[in-house]
Motif scaffolding. Sequence first.
Motif, PDB file in Angstrom:
ATOM      1  N   PRO A 100      49.505  41.889  51.106  1.00  0.00           N
ATOM      2  CA  PRO A 100      50.008  42.268  49.734  1.00  0.00           C
ATOM      3  C   PRO A 100      48.786  41.864  48.490  1.00  0.00           C
ATOM      4  N   VAL A 101      48.551  40.513  48.943  1.00  0.00           N
ATOM      5  CA  VAL A 101      47.793  39.934  47.762  1.00  0.00           C
ATOM      6  C   VAL A 101      46.163  40.786  47.757  1.00  0.00           C
ATOM      7  N   LEU A 102      45.641  41.030  49.139  1.00  0.00           N
ATOM      8  CA  LEU A 102      44.526  41.516  49.364  1.00  0.00           C
ATOM      9  C   LEU A 102      44.433  42.929  48.856  1.00  0.00           C
ATOM     10  N   ASP A 103      45.830  43.650  48.733  1.00  0.00           N
ATOM     11  CA  ASP A 103      45.630  44.923  48.514  1.00  0.00           C
ATOM     12  C   ASP A 103      45.992  45.313  47.095  1.00  0.00           C
ATOM     13  N   LEU A 104      46.126  44.129  46.160  1.00  0.00           N
ATOM     14  CA  LEU A 104      46.116  44.396  45.074  1.00  0.00           C
ATOM     15  C   LEU A 104      44.977  45.302  44.405  1.00  0.00           C
ATOM     16  N   PRO A 105      45.178  46.114  43.237  1.00  0.00           N
ATOM     17  CA  PRO A 105      44.105  46.701  42.567  1.00  0.00           C
ATOM     18  C   PRO A 105      42.954  45.734  41.975  1.00  0.00           C
ATOM     19  N   PRO A 106      41.760  45.960  41.929  1.00  0.00           N
ATOM     20  CA  PRO A 106      40.976  45.130  41.277  1.00  0.00           C
ATOM     21  C   PRO A 106      41.494  44.547  39.743  1.00  0.00           C
ATOM     22  N   ALA A 107      42.040  45.534  38.908  1.00  0.00           N
ATOM     23  CA  ALA A 107      42.378  45.070  37.810  1.00  0.00           C
ATOM     24  C   ALA A 107      43.403  44.233  37.631  1.00  0.00           C
ATOM     25  N   GLN A 108      44.055  43.780  38.864  1.00  0.00           N
ATOM     26  CA  GLN A 108      45.050  42.727  38.542  1.00  0.00           C
ATOM     27  C   GLN A 108      44.619  41.383  39.392  1.00  0.00           C
ATOM     28  N   ARG A 109      43.236  41.434  39.705  1.00  0.00           N
ATOM     29  CA  ARG A 109      42.906  40.060  40.694  1.00  0.00           C
ATOM     30  C   ARG A 109      41.769  39.526  39.365  1.00  0.00           C
ATOM     31  N   ASN A 110      43.255  38.552  39.057  1.00  0.00           N
ATOM     32  CA  ASN A 110      42.600  37.716  37.985  1.00  0.00           C
ATOM     33  C   ASN A 110      42.205  36.495  38.657  1.00  0.00           C
ATOM     34  N   ARG A 111      41.397  35.510  38.003  1.00  0.00           N
ATOM     35  CA  ARG A 111      40.895  34.511  38.308  1.00  0.00           C
ATOM     36  C   ARG A 111      41.855  33.441  39.233  1.00  0.00           C
ATOM     37  N   GLY A 112      42.869  33.246  38.649  1.00  0.00           N
ATOM     38  CA  GLY A 112      44.035  32.532  39.389  1.00  0.00           C
ATOM     39  C   GLY A 112      44.305  32.970  40.609  1.00  0.00           C
ATOM     40  N   ILE A 113      44.297  34.162  40.827  1.00  0.00           N
ATOM     41  CA  ILE A 113      44.721  34.993  42.213  1.00  0.00           C
ATOM     42  C   ILE A 113      43.648  34.640  43.017  1.00  0.00           C
ATOM     43  N   VAL A 114      42.434  34.914  42.541  1.00  0.00           N
ATOM     44  CA  VAL A 114      41.289  34.818  43.494  1.00  0.00           C
ATOM     45  C   VAL A 114      41.124  33.190  44.059  1.00  0.00           C
ATOM     46  N   LEU A 134      40.531  38.381  64.716  1.00  0.00           N
ATOM     47  CA  LEU A 134      41.302  38.318  63.323  1.00  0.00           C
ATOM     48  C   LEU A 134      40.983  37.422  62.363  1.00  0.00           C
ATOM     49  N   ALA A 135      40.898  36.166  62.787  1.00  0.00           N
ATOM     50  CA  ALA A 135      40.548  35.282  61.777  1.00  0.00           C
ATOM     51  C   ALA A 135      39.227  35.193  61.081  1.00  0.00           C
ATOM     52  N   ARG A 136      38.152  35.778  61.649  1.00  0.00           N
ATOM     53  CA  ARG A 136      36.917  36.161  61.296  1.00  0.00           C
ATOM     54  C   ARG A 136      36.890  37.329  60.227  1.00  0.00           C
ATOM     55  N   GLU A 137      37.698  38.355  60.576  1.00  0.00           N
ATOM     56  CA  GLU A 137      37.702  39.418  59.875  1.00  0.00           C
ATOM     57  C   GLU A 137      38.681  39.200  58.528  1.00  0.00           C
ATOM     58  N   LEU A 138      39.609  38.297  58.554  1.00  0.00           N
ATOM     59  CA  LEU A 138      40.445  38.008  57.144  1.00  0.00           C
ATOM     60  C   LEU A 138      39.230  37.103  56.400  1.00  0.00           C
ATOM     61  N   ARG A 139      38.704  36.210  57.206  1.00  0.00           N
ATOM     62  CA  ARG A 139      37.872  35.454  56.115  1.00  0.00           C
ATOM     63  C   ARG A 139      36.768  36.309  55.060  1.00  0.00           C
ATOM     64  N   GLU A 140      36.125  37.178  56.091  1.00  0.00           N
ATOM     65  CA  GLU A 140      35.311  38.232  55.597  1.00  0.00           C
ATOM     66  C   GLU A 140      35.859  39.010  54.475  1.00  0.00           C
ATOM     67  N   GLU A 141      36.987  39.285  54.626  1.00  0.00           N
ATOM     68  CA  GLU A 141      37.973  40.187  53.392  1.00  0.00           C
ATOM     69  C   GLU A 141      38.035  39.215  52.361  1.00  0.00           C
ATOM     70  N   ILE A 142      38.440  37.973  52.461  1.00  0.00           N
ATOM     71  CA  ILE A 142      38.560  37.264  51.366  1.00  0.00           C
ATOM     72  C   ILE A 142      37.359  36.795  50.453  1.00  0.00           C
ATOM     73  N   THR A 143      36.408  36.799  51.433  1.00  0.00           N
ATOM     74  CA  THR A 143      34.974  36.603  50.762  1.00  0.00           C
ATOM     75  C   THR A 143      34.533  37.356  49.903  1.00  0.00           C
ATOM     76  N   GLN A 144      34.851  38.843  50.385  1.00  0.00           N
ATOM     77  CA  GLN A 144      34.664  39.970  49.477  1.00  0.00           C
ATOM     78  C   GLN A 144      35.641  40.141  48.255  1.00  0.00           C
ATOM     79  N   TYR A 145      36.449  39.494  48.068  1.00  0.00           N
ATOM     80  CA  TYR A 145      37.606  39.778  47.346  1.00  0.00           C
ATOM     81  C   TYR A 145      37.297  38.969  45.877  1.00  0.00           C
ATOM     82  N   SER A 146      37.114  39.761  44.938  1.00  0.00           N
ATOM     83  CA  SER A 146      36.504  39.403  43.647  1.00  0.00           C
ATOM     84  C   SER A 146      37.483  39.629  42.486  1.00  0.00           C
ATOM     85  N   PRO A 147      37.202  38.900  41.356  1.00  0.00           N
ATOM     86  CA  PRO A 147      38.035  38.930  40.177  1.00  0.00           C
ATOM     87  C   PRO A 147      37.609  40.302  39.514  1.00  0.00           C
ATOM     88  N   SER A 148      38.833  40.477  38.701  1.00  0.00           N
ATOM     89  CA  SER A 148      38.686  41.999  38.138  1.00  0.00           C
ATOM     90  C   SER A 148      37.432  41.961  37.151  1.00  0.00           C
TER      91      SER A 148
END
Length: 199
Positions: A100-114, A134-148
Amino acid sequence: MEQAARRRERVEPDDLDELGGLLTFPVEKELYYRVETEVLLGQGATGTATGAAAEQAVAAFSLPDAPFWAFGDEAGARCNLAVVRLHDDELDGAVDALRPVLDLPPAQRNRGIVVSAQRVHRALAHSPARSSLLARELREEITQYSPSAPRPPRCRADRRVLPCIRSAVTASVSTCGNSAPMTRRVCSRSTATHARPST
């Protein structure tokens, strides 16, 4: 933390507490902060008191209609639970907590969440399952997870590279008897103010 819990037991709410506000600190938020402290100290697993508290914190912040709910607190609690589960090599459980955290819309991805998500990324790097697909895919997804919002641009001033906030300020500045509009560029943490005539 134990001392804080004992002091809360002695608190007697009054009419001022009913006003609420930013400084209100309910039991649910105390639980979330206690779990995060233990996670930052490298403690906790699903079979420990910290693991149970992490589950309780997520459950508490999964109710958007609750008066104390905030999406940032829910996201932080979920990231903590993901780290706790990784301590027990529960990769699937960590993914479930974090999704659910990774699915947050970009507007809600504040710095604290990132930052909280990046903490999961570091825990993944030390997980026994880190080499799994699965671990490699999750790491890559978190790497691309950026603040709003993008980071502030950088400018060069006094031969140093400083984070720069460009502010167009129109002011009347008298120079040699002439009043001319000026545009100022102000760099944060710098005492220098660069002024140049606007076009």
